[in-house]
Design a protein around this motif. Sequence first.
Motif, PDB file in Angstrom:
ATOM      1  N   UNK A 168       0.803  -1.170   0.004  1.00 19.23           N
ATOM      2  CA  UNK A 168      -0.035  -0.004  -0.019  1.00 19.23           C
ATOM      3  C   UNK A 168       0.734   1.052   0.024  1.00 19.23           C
ATOM      4  N   UNK A 169       2.237   1.140  -0.464  1.00 18.03           N
ATOM      5  CA  UNK A 169       2.963   2.250  -0.425  1.00 18.03           C
ATOM      6  C   UNK A 169       3.133   2.540  -1.924  1.00 18.03           C
ATOM      7  N   UNK A 170       2.903   3.993  -2.229  1.00 14.30           N
ATOM      8  CA  UNK A 170       3.077   4.258  -3.811  1.00 14.30           C
ATOM      9  C   UNK A 170       1.723   4.641  -4.411  1.00 14.30           C
ATOM     10  N   UNK A 171       1.789   5.148  -5.694  1.00 13.75           N
ATOM     11  CA  UNK A 171       0.334   5.372  -6.336  1.00 13.75           C
ATOM     12  C   UNK A 171      -0.212   3.911  -6.667  1.00 13.75           C
ATOM     13  N   UNK A 172      -1.423   4.024  -7.309  1.00 14.28           N
ATOM     14  CA  UNK A 172      -2.218   3.044  -7.711  1.00 14.28           C
ATOM     15  C   UNK A 172      -1.711   2.732  -9.354  1.00 14.28           C
TER      16      UNK A 172
END
Length: 525
Positions: A168-172
């Motif tokens: 859940x780290x960073x963009x989608x």
Amino acid sequence: MVAAGAIIWISVRPLIRLFICVTCGFVLTKADLFPVLASRTLGQVILNVTLPSLMFSKMVPAFTPENIGALGPLVLVAVIYEVLGVFMAWICKTFFWVPHRFRYGILVAGGWGNVGDIPTSVIMSITGAAPFGGSDQTLSVAYISAFILVYMITLFPMGAHYLVLQDFVGPEVENYEVQEQVREKRKVLLYGWPKALLRLCRRQSMSTKEDPDPENQSSTGQYTPEKEQEQSPSFAIRPRSHNKRVSFLNNSNSNNLDHHRTYEDHELDATTAVPTDGAAQSHIASPAPTVTAHDFEYENPREKDSSPRSISGELEKTEPPPPLTESQRRRKRILAKTKVAIKSLFNPCSITMIVAIPIALIAPLKGLFTPTSNASIPNAPDGEPPLAFILDFANFMGAASVPLGLICLGSALARLNVPRSEWSKLPTGAIFSLAVLKMVVSPVIGVVMTIGLTSAGVISKEDKVLQFVCMFFSCLPTATTQVYLTQVYSGTGSAEFLSPFLLPQYFLMFFSMTGLTAYSLAYLF
């Protein structure tokens, strides 16, 4: 030799009991009688009270100086199973696409199985009756505690649970982009290396036939680099048409500085701050301003009113302490992680093993809890050892660990919601390949490995309980603990990507576990 029908019934009976307990938790949750808060609270009771009590009540009487050497093979087998599971999950991730928010969680799902509720329930039931002996049940739970200890240490103090956080780290990243990446990677792995090897062999064979005289190369029609370029096909991988490049547009005549940045292979630059809101979805972000010494200067309104003014009327400015150096920041991070690891190591289950093993091996201490032949400890007025009431409490409380754990398992499965309309959009290749590898291939490897370790003398041939436990732990589905970790780290309280991976495993578990148990009993007896 036990009859085939008896072996099948012995293998199925504990799974029936397990299924009934899991169904109770499932029904209570669907009837809205077992909310999420109650499930989490009960989980804490199990981890902190009932499971340590069960481990203590079985380890103290079971371990002796004669069989304590089994801890080494147990830890070795537990580590091998975790490494094998991670490798299997990596294979699934390499050849089949996995959602971006589950790119690291699949490794945890493959490596860390349900080592608590399921094996304790089944193994206690099997070893408590024929063909095993009367004391084998207590010894089996003591052996199971070694797997639980490795599970706890590797998942929490050693930081494996941070892999779930990294999802859940960073963009989608959209699913079609991940699918395209895996497609290109699979093409290279399956077709790229044979072509590259063929081209290398062709170059070597042509170079041996090459004429050393440069004047004869063109006249004799032998190999030349130009001919190689014309004759040999190009095996270079075609670049993706939608690959993006990083571009920075700078207009010195304008007051606004626009930085247009796109991502290649969806990897973030560690020095660029990307917001997690709509700006991240549009792939347009403004870089963080450069920090200078002037940025650390500030004015406190209270100091503005209370501090004396200088002749020029300006406030006396104060500066914060100087920023930490890179080595100081690194040392601070290492110290923080070390504290977390040490704190996680001293959980109730680990402390129980640390305390129970010395008590079980030192005769005077063991005589305080259970009757022993080589410890002259005066008994209490009731004829029992002085601290036998502590062992009685541990037996009484530990008996609730397995049924409560199975109820929590049923509750967790009841909350896994995968709509039928969404199955076509799910990574079915990764889901079913992981289920087959963990529940079909892994038991075969586990049985072969256990037989090999027994033949090599690592596992005692006389200790049939040890052999059965090592074989059985090769057939465990993904731990439901990952559901709670995903719900916490996702920030939304959901585990939508993990749910489809669990359901096929727990469905196959009843068939593969029955077959593994039947084969193990037939082999051992």
